[in-house]
Design a protein around this motif. Structure first.
Motif, short mmCIF file in Angstrom:
data_model
loop_
_atom_site.label_atom_id
_atom_site.label_comp_id
_atom_site.label_asym_id
_atom_site.label_seq_id
_atom_site.Cartn_x
_atom_site.Cartn_y
_atom_site.Cartn_z
N ALA A 82 -120.86 41.83 88.44
CA ALA A 82 -121.15 43.21 88.84
C ALA A 82 -121.73 43.95 87.63
CB ALA A 82 -119.90 43.88 89.38
N SER A 83 -121.38 45.21 87.48
CA SER A 83 -121.91 45.99 86.36
C SER A 83 -120.80 46.84 85.77
CB SER A 83 -123.07 46.88 86.83
OG SER A 83 -122.57 47.95 87.64
N TRP A 84 -121.15 47.57 84.71
CA TRP A 84 -120.19 48.48 84.10
C TRP A 84 -119.86 49.65 85.02
CZ3 TRP A 84 -117.49 46.63 80.34
CH2 TRP A 84 -118.05 45.78 79.39
N ASN A 85 -120.71 49.92 86.01
CA ASN A 85 -120.40 50.98 86.97
C ASN A 85 -119.10 50.69 87.71
OD1 ASN A 85 -122.50 52.82 86.59
ND2 ASN A 85 -123.89 51.68 87.91
N GLU A 86 -118.95 49.45 88.15
CA GLU A 86 -117.73 49.07 88.88
C GLU A 86 -116.51 49.09 87.95
OE1 GLU A 86 -121.14 47.99 91.22
OE2 GLU A 86 -120.64 47.47 89.16
N ARG A 300 -120.18 59.53 85.01
CA ARG A 300 -121.01 58.61 85.80
C ARG A 300 -122.33 58.33 85.08
NH1 ARG A 300 -119.57 55.28 89.58
NH2 ARG A 300 -121.50 55.59 90.72
N ASN A 301 -122.88 59.34 84.43
CA ASN A 301 -124.12 59.14 83.70
C ASN A 301 -123.93 58.17 82.55
OD1 ASN A 301 -126.96 60.05 82.98
ND2 ASN A 301 -125.88 60.59 81.10
N ALA A 302 -122.82 58.28 81.84
CA ALA A 302 -122.55 57.36 80.73
C ALA A 302 -122.39 55.93 81.22
CB ALA A 302 -121.30 57.81 79.97
N ALA A 303 -121.67 55.75 82.33
CA ALA A 303 -121.47 54.41 82.88
C ALA A 303 -122.79 53.82 83.38
CB ALA A 303 -120.46 54.46 84.02
N ALA A 304 -123.61 54.66 84.03
CA ALA A 304 -124.90 54.18 84.54
C ALA A 304 -125.83 53.80 83.39
CB ALA A 304 -125.53 55.25 85.41
N ALA A 305 -125.82 54.60 82.30
CA ALA A 305 -126.66 54.28 81.14
C ALA A 305 -126.22 52.96 80.51
CB ALA A 305 -126.59 55.41 80.13
N LEU A 306 -124.91 52.74 80.45
CA LEU A 306 -124.40 51.49 79.89
C LEU A 306 -124.78 50.31 80.78
CD1 LEU A 306 -122.62 50.22 77.65
CD2 LEU A 306 -120.66 50.54 79.17
N SER A 307 -124.69 50.48 82.09
CA SER A 307 -125.05 49.41 83.02
C SER A 307 -126.53 49.06 82.92
CB SER A 307 -124.71 49.81 84.45
OG SER A 307 -123.32 49.91 84.63
N ALA A 308 -127.37 50.10 82.78
CA ALA A 308 -128.80 49.89 82.69
C ALA A 308 -129.26 49.52 81.29
CB ALA A 308 -129.55 51.14 83.16
N ASN A 309 -128.34 49.59 80.32
CA ASN A 309 -128.64 49.29 78.92
C ASN A 309 -129.84 50.10 78.44
OD1 ASN A 309 -128.28 48.03 76.42
ND2 ASN A 309 -129.65 46.33 76.94
#
Length: 393
Positions: A82-86, A300-309
């Motif tokens: 999955a991703s860091w979002n989950e 949520r923005n921080a998690a999404a940025a981490l997931s998208a690298n």
């Protein structure tokens, strides 16, 4: 006559989706139901009175039944792919329950470090929840700090002391940053069979649901994972990931405090009316709702940025800690106040959430430190550079 249209050569910033997906909603339902069964407030209050706070049964249920220990680990390495979002969503629910499990230490900090070095030996065990890993750095460490120098590298061993490590008491393996003749290094220390070479001593912690420990290593056998710049990069990436996702746990703390306080103001009567009907109380709750809503967007923005690298992930992580950590403390403080006399008693769990909010506000860099870092990351004139002397890009 107009000239030809100018084509921008600047890289486009990816558009991040901050909404919860259907998969995340389903995951939330499962995690919340599991926590309601294993970690209700009454059980949490009883746990902080015990000597062994780590909830082994809850950890096994999370890791083996739900499989959330390795959400961000690729499937070929034993994870969920999955991703860091989950992972952030799980942390949000763990924050709502103030759950005494080493998820942040093992599934975020240690996992991010292992992913950064490309490990294939320990990661499958950690992702499956069969082993608990811990990044052996003080819980107050921040991504812009200097590489730790309290642990020295020897021939196949590490020696030294590191203080205030979160989730160390529950760990099966330590990831130890060290320095030696060849520069920075990252080693793995297996805690099974180390005997007297590794000592872990619990220390008094403000957060009763997340104990800290001092670690002493005396020529402890160590497996090298990374050396030089690779070790520095792995540690930096792990701390950035930790700072970014810690905001989701802080969000969960704030959400529980707000929801519990709203429910209490509907039940508590004064002058034959619910106190929630008083305008002064309504205004305070409305302000808290706005604060939690803003915190959710930032986390949520921080998690999404981490997931998208993204290239700005360090900035988003610093922004998350600069805002959400203060927000969680504010909401928890207001929750205790609005609960009146019962809020100040040991029998009500709100004090545990206030302590969790306060302790995480000091973890992985304080809000002030992250604000200084934001100045450097944004390239502001006169901004303070990172502690290692390198001006952030």
């Amino acid at each position: 006559m107009e000239g030809p249209a100018q084509v921008s050569t600047a890289p486009e910033t990816p558009v991040l989706d901050l909404l919860y997906s259907d998969v995340e909603d389903d995951l939330r339902t499962q995690v919340r139901a599991l926590l309601a069964d294993h970690c209700p407030p009454a059980a949490l209050l009883a746990a902080v009175e015990s000597e062994d706070l780590h909830d082994t049964a809850l950890w096994q249920a999370l890791a083996r039944e739900l499989g959330v220990a390795g959400l961000s680990v690729p499937e070929e390495l034993g994870g969920a792919g999955a991703s860091w979002n989950e992972t952030a969503l799980v942390l949000e629910e763990l924050g709502r329950a103030a759950a005494p499990v080493p998820y942040l230490g093992s599934s975020v900090l240690a996992t991010a470090a292992l992913l950064a070095v490309g490990d294939t030996r320990l990661l499958p065990e950690v992702a499956a929840g069969r082993r608990i890993a811990c990044l052996a750095v003080p819980f107050a460490s921040w991504p812009g700090g200097v590489f730790p120098d309290t642990i020295r590298t020897g021939p196949g061993t590490v020696t030294g002391t590191v203080s205030g490590v979160a989730d160390a008491l529950a760990a099966d393996v330590l990831l130890v940053p060290s320095t030696g003749p060849d520069g920075p290094a990252l080693h793995a220390v297996d805690l099974s069979g180390t005997g007297s070479t590794v000592t872990r001593q619990a220390v008094t912690s403000l957060d009763l649901t997340r104990p800290l420990a001092d670690i002493v290593l005396r020529s402890a056998p160590a497996l090298p994972l990374a050396q030089g710049a690779d070790a520095e990069r792995a540690l930096r990436q792990a701390l950035v990931a930790g700072a970014a996702l810690l905001s989701s746990e802080q969000l969960g703390v704030a959400e529980w405090c707000l929801a519990t306080t709203v429910a209490y103001t509907k039940e508590r009567h004064q002058f034959a009316r619910p106190i929630g009907s008083f305008q002064a109380v309504q205004h305070r709750l409305a302000d808290l709702w706005v604060l939690v809503t803003l915190a959710r967007a930032v986390a949520r923005n921080a998690a999404a940025a981490l997931s998208a690298n993204t290239a700005t992930v360090a900035t988003e992580a610093a922004l998350a800690q600069a805002f959400v950590s203060d927000a969680a403390v504010k909401v928890a403080e207001e929750a205790l106040q609005l609960h009146g006399g019962i809020g100040f008693t040991w029998e009500h769990p709100v004090h545990l959430y206030l302590k969790r909010a306060k302790s995480t506000a000091l973890a992985l860099g304080t809000a002030d430190r992250h604000r200084f870092a934001l100045g450097g990351l944004a390239g502001l004139p006169g901004a303070v550079p990172h502690a290692d002397g390198a001006t952030p890009s």
